[in-house]
Design a protein around this motif. Sequence first.
Motif, PDB file in Angstrom:
ATOM      1  N   GLU A 259       0.775  -1.242   0.120  1.00 11.21           N
ATOM      2  CA  GLU A 259      -0.085   0.033   0.207  1.00 11.21           C
ATOM      3  C   GLU A 259       0.759   1.337   0.074  1.00 11.21           C
ATOM      4  OE1 GLU A 259      -3.792   1.792   2.268  1.00 11.21           O
ATOM      5  OE2 GLU A 259      -2.848  -0.030   3.004  1.00 11.21           O
ATOM      6  N   PHE A 260       0.772   1.879  -0.977  1.00  9.43           N
ATOM      7  CA  PHE A 260       1.709   3.108  -1.365  1.00  9.43           C
ATOM      8  C   PHE A 260       1.004   4.391  -1.143  1.00  9.43           C
ATOM      9  CE2 PHE A 260       3.989  -0.114  -3.764  1.00  9.43           C
ATOM     10  CZ  PHE A 260       5.426   0.208  -3.574  1.00  9.43           C
ATOM     11  N   THR A 261       1.716   5.254  -0.481  1.00  4.78           N
ATOM     12  CA  THR A 261       0.780   6.595  -0.348  1.00  4.78           C
ATOM     13  C   THR A 261       1.018   7.460  -1.534  1.00  4.78           C
ATOM     14  OG1 THR A 261       1.720   6.922   2.059  1.00  4.78           O
ATOM     15  CG2 THR A 261       1.153   9.007   0.721  1.00  4.78           C
ATOM     16  N   ARG A 262      -0.073   7.809  -1.979  1.00 10.83           N
ATOM     17  CA  ARG A 262      -0.218   8.452  -3.537  1.00 10.83           C
ATOM     18  C   ARG A 262       0.821   9.777  -3.633  1.00 10.83           C
ATOM     19  NH1 ARG A 262      -3.265   6.293  -7.302  1.00 10.83           N
ATOM     20  NH2 ARG A 262      -5.034   4.781  -6.732  1.00 10.83           N
ATOM     21  N   PHE A 263       1.398   9.954  -4.615  1.00  7.90           N
ATOM     22  CA  PHE A 263       1.978  11.334  -5.132  1.00  7.90           C
ATOM     23  C   PHE A 263       1.052  12.249  -5.056  1.00  7.90           C
ATOM     24  CE2 PHE A 263       4.798   8.177  -7.660  1.00  7.90           C
ATOM     25  CZ  PHE A 263       6.039   8.499  -7.023  1.00  7.90           C
TER      26      PHE A 263
END
Length: 352
Positions: free
Chosen positions: A319-323
């Motif tokens: 789960e990546f934090t979005r740009f």
Amino acid sequence: MQHALQPDRAKRTLKPTPSITPYTPPHHRHTSSLGDSNLHVPPRREDPRRKSELVLAVSPPSSPSPITPKRPSRARAASTPPRTPASPSNSAVVQCSGVTKAGNRCKKQVKVGEVSLDDDQKHFCHQHAKEVLSPTGTFTRKTGEWIKFADWIPNYLHEDTQIALREEMDKARSSSDRPGYIYTYEIRDPDNPGTVKLKVGRAVNLIKRIDEWGKQCGSKEQVLRGFYPGVVEDGLDGDDAGGTFSLMKGRVRPGEKTSCCHRLERLIHLELNDLVTREVHLQPGWPSPPAADGAKSPKKAAKKDKCADCGQTHKEIFEFTRFAGGRYKNKEFDSIVRPVIEKWGGFVEACV
């Protein structure tokens, strides 16, 4: 993925390259590989001469309990969803995996960091970590050619991750490692617009795997973003003539497999776990941020939540934090995940 998505490309086969090309950050190159056992146990025979002794020593139960044989353990097949052990807590302490000059296991205790992917990852004290990181490269198992670690492992990764990647790079090819594919799903979650969940796994039978995941963990929509290698069969009938490519469910026709997909998956997971935990992609200058302090604490916990559908903890979901904005906004797969898959895919094909 880009070349696999173009309809006028003929069949492409990924072959080991005669020479090894150092990894180039995605903004300096044109990526083109990825499209978006019951056992019978005989009854125990008692010695009749000892029967009376046993009766006196141990009171028998009211009803005998049947012997339940254990099934032999076996490795997880690629078509079976993984049962992942919980990642170590950041407060866990383990023994150093290093070896002293006397040839004994180092007795120092090491705190497990947040970037640890699972219980299989080795941990080292400061002294042994420095020793493990001192070589600049290694000879490949496949061709015997010398390669530099710096050409494959970014210097902004945590030193624990760098050590784990070096260990995987130096391993010999396993006879049980099978050819297959690396696939990526995006798990759609409109309730959490600030993050994106990308599932990166392996499969020997890609079509079967796609169907299994949709049935097992289907509370949220899962969209196939791509698979590696991103090649298709040429000379197909109808709309697929000429080697056109589709990521739509029911329309996927994967081509040739890549070798050692288990090793490849491990390399990819190690790097992605570091990136998603320490959020290096949010630093200025991505995808070539300045080298980060190897001892720097992660920016967020690496804990993975249990799946609401199956109750398991899927280590292959990141789960990546979005740009927040800029040229990479909404391109977390293209700018973070795909380059990592392509890089390690090239390494496995050429070196393992």
